[in-house]
Design a protein around this motif. Structure first.
Motif, PDB file in Angstrom:
ATOM      1  N   PHE A   1     -45.166  19.190  48.994  1.00  0.00           N
ATOM      2  CA  PHE A   1     -44.985  19.841  47.699  1.00  0.00           C
ATOM      3  C   PHE A   1     -44.540  18.813  46.655  1.00  0.00           C
ATOM      4  N   ALA A   2     -43.584  17.944  47.020  1.00  0.00           N
ATOM      5  CA  ALA A   2     -43.104  16.910  46.111  1.00  0.00           C
ATOM      6  C   ALA A   2     -44.233  15.946  45.748  1.00  0.00           C
TER       7      ALA A   2
ATOM      8  N   LEU B   1     -36.037  23.788  42.951  1.00  0.00           N
ATOM      9  CA  LEU B   1     -36.629  24.717  43.889  1.00  0.00           C
ATOM     10  C   LEU B   1     -35.998  24.529  45.259  1.00  0.00           C
ATOM     11  N   SER B   2     -35.773  25.597  45.959  1.00  0.00           N
ATOM     12  CA  SER B   2     -35.286  25.519  47.329  1.00  0.00           C
ATOM     13  C   SER B   2     -36.433  25.893  48.254  1.00  0.00           C
ATOM     14  N   LEU B   3     -36.785  24.970  49.122  1.00  0.00           N
ATOM     15  CA  LEU B   3     -37.878  25.221  50.051  1.00  0.00           C
ATOM     16  C   LEU B   3     -37.371  25.508  51.458  1.00  0.00           C
ATOM     17  N   GLY B   4     -36.062  25.691  51.572  1.00  0.00           N
ATOM     18  CA  GLY B   4     -35.482  26.085  52.851  1.00  0.00           C
ATOM     19  C   GLY B   4     -35.647  25.030  53.923  1.00  0.00           C
ATOM     20  N   MET B   5     -35.694  25.491  55.172  1.00  0.00           N
ATOM     21  CA  MET B   5     -35.834  24.574  56.306  1.00  0.00           C
ATOM     22  C   MET B   5     -37.308  24.352  56.607  1.00  0.00           C
ATOM     23  N   ALA B   6     -37.984  23.745  55.658  1.00  0.00           N
ATOM     24  CA  ALA B   6     -39.409  23.450  55.794  1.00  0.00           C
ATOM     25  C   ALA B   6     -39.656  22.074  55.184  1.00  0.00           C
TER      26      ALA B   6
ATOM     27  N   TYR C   1     -37.223  14.943  42.862  1.00  0.00           N
ATOM     28  CA  TYR C   1     -36.102  14.437  43.646  1.00  0.00           C
ATOM     29  C   TYR C   1     -35.893  15.405  44.808  1.00  0.00           C
ATOM     30  N   ILE C   2     -35.868  14.880  46.015  1.00  0.00           N
ATOM     31  CA  ILE C   2     -35.656  15.671  47.226  1.00  0.00           C
ATOM     32  C   ILE C   2     -34.292  15.296  47.784  1.00  0.00           C
TER      33      ILE C   2
END
Length: 162
Positions: A13-14, A1-6, A25-26
């Motif tokens: 979320f993780a 998932l891409s959560l952008g610049m947040a 994994y972030i």
């Protein structure tokens, strides 16, 4: 998932995914894993001891992005979070084996990851081990009675060996 610049939302979320049995994994710049979302990392991941793997690439002063992208305090910040373990890679062998080490740790892990061309300093049959230091040299540079030890980590390892 891409959560952008947040990044703050990404950490919470993780943590939520980990509470539901996932092993997230972030991956982002080191500064955006450690400084910007510090409270969320501490409260949503560290304190509840959740198995989230945080990969911060271009740690320290290695980024060309300038001061806003330099994670010069990342180790200090992550060490202050309960249950957090820190792994730092020093060569290509450790880049290739750090995920196995991270998976063997119960709880949150911050990985200081190198990016780009990374030299191979250690043989493939010598993977990274958690809680173990590597003896880089037994050179006779210093006498046996010497009290000198050179300690290095990460990207500085290649220079220390020289």
């Amino acid at each position: 998932l891409s959560l952008g610049m947040a990044e703050q939302n990404m950490m919470s979320f993780a943590g939520g995914l980990a509470r539901e049995g996932f092993r997230p994994y972030i991956h982002t710049f080191g500064v955006f894993v450690t400084r910007r979302p510090y409270d969320q990392v501490a409260m949503s991941i560290g304190v509840p001891n959740l198995p989230v793997r945080l990969l911060g690439f271009l740690p320290g002063l290695t980024t060309p992005g300038g001061v806003t992208h330099q994670a010069i305090d990342d180790v200090a910040l992550m060490r202050s979070i309960p249950n957090m373990r820190i792994l730092e890679v020093g060569d290509a062998t450790e880049v290739e084996t750090v995920m196995d080490v991270a998976e063997s740790i119960d709880g949150p892990v911050y990985i200081r990851m190198l990016r780009g061309e990374v030299p191979r300093l250690f043989p493939l049959h010598s993977p990274m081990k958690f809680g173990a230091a590597r003896l880089l040299s037994t050179s006779n540079l210093f006498s046996r009675d010497s009290d000198i030890a050179i300690i290095t980590a990460g990207i500085c390892t290649e220079e220390a060996i020289k």
